[in-house]
Design an enzyme around this catalytic site. Structure first.
Site, PDB file in Angstrom:
ATOM      1  N   ALA A 240       0.823  -1.207   0.000  1.00 50.01           N
ATOM      2  CA  ALA A 240       0.000   0.000   0.000  1.00 50.01           C
ATOM      3  C   ALA A 240       0.857   1.257   0.000  1.00 50.01           C
ATOM      4  O   ALA A 240       2.094   1.222   0.060  1.00 50.01           O
ATOM      5  CB  ALA A 240      -0.933  -0.018   1.205  1.00 50.01           C
ATOM      6  N   HIS A 241       0.178   2.396  -0.024  1.00 53.91           N
ATOM      7  CA  HIS A 241       0.855   3.681  -0.164  1.00 53.91           C
ATOM      8  C   HIS A 241       1.706   4.017   1.058  1.00 53.91           C
ATOM      9  O   HIS A 241       1.324   3.781   2.194  1.00 53.91           O
ATOM     10  CB  HIS A 241      -0.136   4.806  -0.464  1.00 53.91           C
ATOM     11  CG  HIS A 241      -1.264   4.925   0.521  1.00 53.91           C
ATOM     12  ND1 HIS A 241      -2.290   5.811   0.354  1.00 53.91           N
ATOM     13  CD2 HIS A 241      -1.534   4.277   1.684  1.00 53.91           C
ATOM     14  CE1 HIS A 241      -3.136   5.714   1.356  1.00 53.91           C
ATOM     15  NE2 HIS A 241      -2.690   4.793   2.175  1.00 53.91           N
ATOM     16  N   GLY A 242       2.877   4.556   0.775  1.00 51.42           N
ATOM     17  CA  GLY A 242       3.763   5.020   1.831  1.00 51.42           C
ATOM     18  C   GLY A 242       4.517   3.941   2.573  1.00 51.42           C
ATOM     19  O   GLY A 242       5.203   4.226   3.556  1.00 51.42           O
TER      20      GLY A 242
END
Length: 345
Positions: A240-242
Site C-alpha cells: 500500500a501507499h507510503g
C-alpha cells in the site's frame, strides 16, 4: 559441458570421469544419463543408488553417509547452491537483441532512451521518461510520464508504471505488475460518502529487486513508497501507499502490507501474512504464514499467529488451546463431584 567444466563452475571436487558430457539438469529421481542432479538433503539419499543421472553434486556433509555409486560425483560445500550455478550456465536469461525499437511501440519524443535499451512491441513510453543502458521492455509495457528505469533492468509484458516511478538497476519486473497506482486513500463525509484523497507521491524501487507477477505497489499519498535494494517480492502481493521495505527483505505470495508500514532489513514475510498500517518491524524479523501483524515488532526473531506473537509463545498457546476440550471436561467432572458432595451434606 564436461564434468570437469562443471566442477570448475561450482568450485567443487570431482571424483570420477572428467570427460563425461552433460547436456541437461534434472531432479535426482528423474535424471537421465546425460543430465546432472544434486543431493543436499539427507531425505533424498535413498534415491542415490537408484538415480540414472550422469553426474551428481553432493554436499560435503553428506558424502560420508552416502552409498557408493558408479558415476562421477562433484563434492561441494552446498550442493544446492552449486546446482544453481549449473542451472545458470545451462539456462541463461532470455534477452532481447540490444537496441531493438519495435515498430508498434509508442515513444514520446521527449523520452531519453539509451542506444542499447530494447523496446518491444506495443510498449508505450511517456514524456520525459529515462531508459538506461541494457534495459529490456518486452511487450505492452506502459510507462507514464517521468518514469526512470535503471541499467540492465528487465520489465516483462503488461507491466504498468505510473508517473514518477523510479526503478533501479538490474531489477526484474514480472508480467502484470502495476507500480504507482493510487493508494487507497479516502476520508468519510458526514453523510457516509467518501472523498478521494489525492495521491501525489511516487514509488522508488532500489537495485537488484525482483517483483513477481501481478503484484501491486501503490504510490504514496505524499512522499515515497520505497522498496529497498535486493528486495524479492513473490506473485500477488499488495504493498500500500507510503510503505517502506528494507534491503534484502523477501515477501511470499498473497501478503498484504498496509499503508505507511515500515519493514526492516532482511525480513522474511511468509505467504498470506497481513501487516496493518503505521507499524514497523526490526531487522531480521520472520513472520510465518497466515499471521497477522498488528503491532510494532522491536526485536529480531520469528513471529506467528493472528495477532502475531513470538514464535515459542504462540506455539505454547496453540498447545494450550488443543488441551482446552479435555480441560473443560475435567472441569465439568469436578463441578459434578463438588455438587454431589454438597448434596450429601
Amino acid at each position: 559441458m564436461t564434468t570437469q567444466q562443471l566442477a570448475e563452475i561450482t568450485s567443487g571436487r570431482l571424483i570420477g570421469d572428467p570427460s563425461l558430457e552433460i547436456t541437461g539438469i534434472n531432479r535426482i529421481e528423474h535424471a537421465r544419463p546425460n543430465e546432472i542432479t544434486f543431493l543436499s538433503n539427507e531425505q533424498y539419499i535413498k534415491f542415490l543408488p537408484l538415480t540414472k543421472a550422469g553426474c551428481v553434486i553432493i554436499s560435503e556433509h553428506l558424502v560420508a553417509s552416502a552409498p557408493t555409486i558408479d558415476i562421477p560425483i562433484i563434492v561441494a560445500p552446498d550442493a544446492y547452491r552449486a546446482f544453481v550455478l549449473v542451472m545458470q550456465r545451462f539456462f541463461p536469461p532470455m534477452t532481447m537483441p540490444p537496441g531493438v525499437r519495435s515498430a508498434t511501440a509508442t515513444i514520446d519524443p521527449s523520452a531519453t532512451i539509451a542506444a542499447t535499451a530494447s523496446i518491444g512491441p506495443g510498449c508505450a513510453i511517456g514524456a520525459n521518461c529515462v531508459i538506461a543502458d541494457g534495459v529490456q521492455l518486452t511487450a505492452n509495457v506502459v510507462l507514464y510520464p517521468n518514469v526512470t528505469v535503471g541499467q540492465a533492468t528487465v520489465v516483462h509484458a503488461n507491466v504498468t508504471c505510473t508517473h514518477g516511478t523510479q526503478i533501479g538497476e538490474r531489477c526484474i519486473i514480472h508480467p502484470g505488475v502495476v507500480i504507482g497506482a493510487d493508494g487507497f486513500g479516502f476520508f468519510e463525509n458526514p453523510d457516509g460518502s467518501f472523498e478521494k484523497i489525492p495521491q501525489v507521491g511516487n514509488v522508488v524501487i532500489g537495485n537488484n529487486v525482483e517483483i513477481g507477477a501481478n503484484t501491486t505497489i501503490d504510490r504514496a499519498a505524499v512522499g515515497v513508497t520505497r522498496i529497498g535494494d535486493g528486495v524479492k517480492l513473490d506473485n500477488l502481493i499488495h504493498i500500500a501507499h507510503g510503505v517502506e521495505i528494507g534491503d534484502n527483505t523477501a515477501i511470499a505470495a498473497q501478503a498484504g502490507i498496509s499503508g505507511s508500514a515500515r519493514l526492516g532489513k532482511r525480513n522474511r514475510i511468509a505467504g498470506q501474512v497481513g501487516i496493518v498500517g503505521h507499524i514497523s518491524t526490526a531487522d531480521d524479523v520472520i513472520v510465518e504464514a497466515q499471521s497477522g501483524l498488528s503491532k510494532t515488532v522491536t526485536a529480531p526473531g520469528a513471529y506467528f499467529g493472528s495477532p502475531a506473537k513470538e514464535h515459542r509463545t504462540a506455539l505454547r498457546m496453540e498447545a494450550a488451546l488443543r488441551r482446552l476440550p479435555d480441560l473443560m471436561k475435567e472441569f465439568r467432572d469436578l463441578q459434578r463431584i463438588v455438587a454431589d458432595l454438597n448434596n450429601e451434606h
